[in-house]
Write an enzyme that holds these catalytic residues in place. Structure first.
Site, short mmCIF file in Angstrom:
data_model
loop_
_atom_site.label_atom_id
_atom_site.label_comp_id
_atom_site.label_asym_id
_atom_site.label_seq_id
_atom_site.Cartn_x
_atom_site.Cartn_y
_atom_site.Cartn_z
N TYR A 242 -18.00 -17.10 -4.26
CA TYR A 242 -16.66 -16.96 -4.84
C TYR A 242 -15.60 -17.21 -3.76
CZ TYR A 242 -19.06 -14.51 -8.67
OH TYR A 242 -19.89 -14.18 -9.71
N HIS A 250 -13.69 -16.78 -10.50
CA HIS A 250 -15.01 -17.23 -10.92
C HIS A 250 -15.70 -17.87 -9.72
CE1 HIS A 250 -14.67 -16.43 -15.21
NE2 HIS A 250 -13.45 -16.96 -15.20
N LYS A 281 -20.14 -25.24 -11.85
CA LYS A 281 -20.15 -24.93 -10.42
C LYS A 281 -20.73 -26.11 -9.66
CE LYS A 281 -20.67 -20.05 -11.37
NZ LYS A 281 -20.12 -20.29 -12.70
#
Length: 310
Positions: A242, A250, A281
């Site tokens: 993070y 997020h 991600k």
């Protein structure tokens, strides 16, 4: 525990190969000052199956524990051995001090309860309906005329002292017996369950070896750059990375650590890259150049892979 953050020493209890922190002040300190979130593992005895809101203790990665040791802000205690040894060797003065600290905590808890109760009463006081005003009482300006019986009673009072002393029905008033004083009420304080025995056990000096911290180079590399790291199993990696506190951000990366000379199958790169893109991600991987006879551990290189298309 230490009173200031500069000389604070976090007690990490090693139990069954796990690294646990039981003090909430230590948990707050390592999160704010060192960016370590770790995982809460405590649960309630009344509801042991719940897994949404877990509490103390906090379980650290082996990399967390090793990094705190290297920064000289923590020590690791072999808890099963040290705890029982300290309890058996405790003197009377230490025991009295510990009981006094428990009483102080109970008084503090009572003050918190009283303060919360007063605030609640103040909030509900404004919501209550105001009482209706009572009708005014009318006071007559003129007295009513006296009756014949009242006039006779006045004449008998003016006739002398016979009315007061010759009446056979007169009896002296009895004085009420003095009420005995009640013994002082013993102070009632709420019961508490201490989460640690730090007041009874001083800072230890045992530092067992930290095992299985193979991902420490990559972990420290990311932590020193301000990233917060949590377990990444649910996203398919070793870590979730993070850019700030997970309460506010997020995760941006799912990260895996590899050895410097470790061969990475192409299938792993493709699947990890696609999986990272599927969960919004980037897939990050890194490794550190190993130490040699002439030099210490070298640079760490990290790469980020994102699925772009066919």
């Amino acid at each position: 525990m230490a009173s200031t953050e500069d000389d604070r020493q976090v007690r990490i209890s090693k139990i069954a190969g796990r690294y646990l922190v039981f003090d909430i002040d230590d948990v707050t300190y390592i999160r704010r000052q060192h960016g370590i979130c770790a995982v809460f593992t405590g649960t309630m005895p009344q509801n042991p199956t719940q897994n949404v809101f877990l509490g103390l203790p906090l379980e650290l990665y082996a990399e967390d524990a090793k990094m705190l040791l290297d920064r000289k802000v923590a020590y690791i205690a072999d808890d099963p051995l040290e705890h029982l040894t300290r309890l058996k060797s405790m003197d009377d003065e230490t025991r009295k001090s510990y009981l006094q600290s428990i009483k102080t905590q109970r008084r503090t808890a009572q003050l918190v309860i009283d303060d919360a109760k007063a605030q609640s009463q103040a909030r509900h006081k404004d919501k209550r309906k105001p009482k209706q005003p009572q009708p005014p009482v009318v006071v007559p300006t003129e007295l009513p005329p006296a009756s014949v019986d009242d006039a006779a009673a006045v004449e008998q009072e003016e006739g002398g002292e016979e009315f007061f002393f010759e009446s056979s029905s007169y009896k002296p008033a009895k004085t009420a017996p003095a009420t005995p004083q009640k013994p002082p009420v013993k102070e009632k304080l709420p019961a508490i369950t201490p989460t640690t025995s730090n007041a009874m056990i001083s800072n230890g000096t045992s530092n067992p070896d930290v095992e299985n911290h193979t991902a420490l180079p990559l972990y420290s590399y990311l932590n020193e750059r301000g990233y917060f790291i949590t377990p990444g199993l649910r996203f398919g990696g070793d870590f979730s990375v993070y850019p700030g506190d997970p309460f506010r951000y997020h995760a941006h990366y799912m990260a895996n650590s590899y050895g410097w000379d470790e061969k990475i199958p192409m299938l792993d790169l493709v699947t990890s890259g696609r999986l990272g893109t599927a969960v919004k991600k980037s897939f990050l991987m890194g490794g550190q150049k190993p130490a040699t006879d002439d030099s210490e551990a070298g640079e760490l290189r990290a790469f980020c892979i994102e699925w772009a298309g066919m």
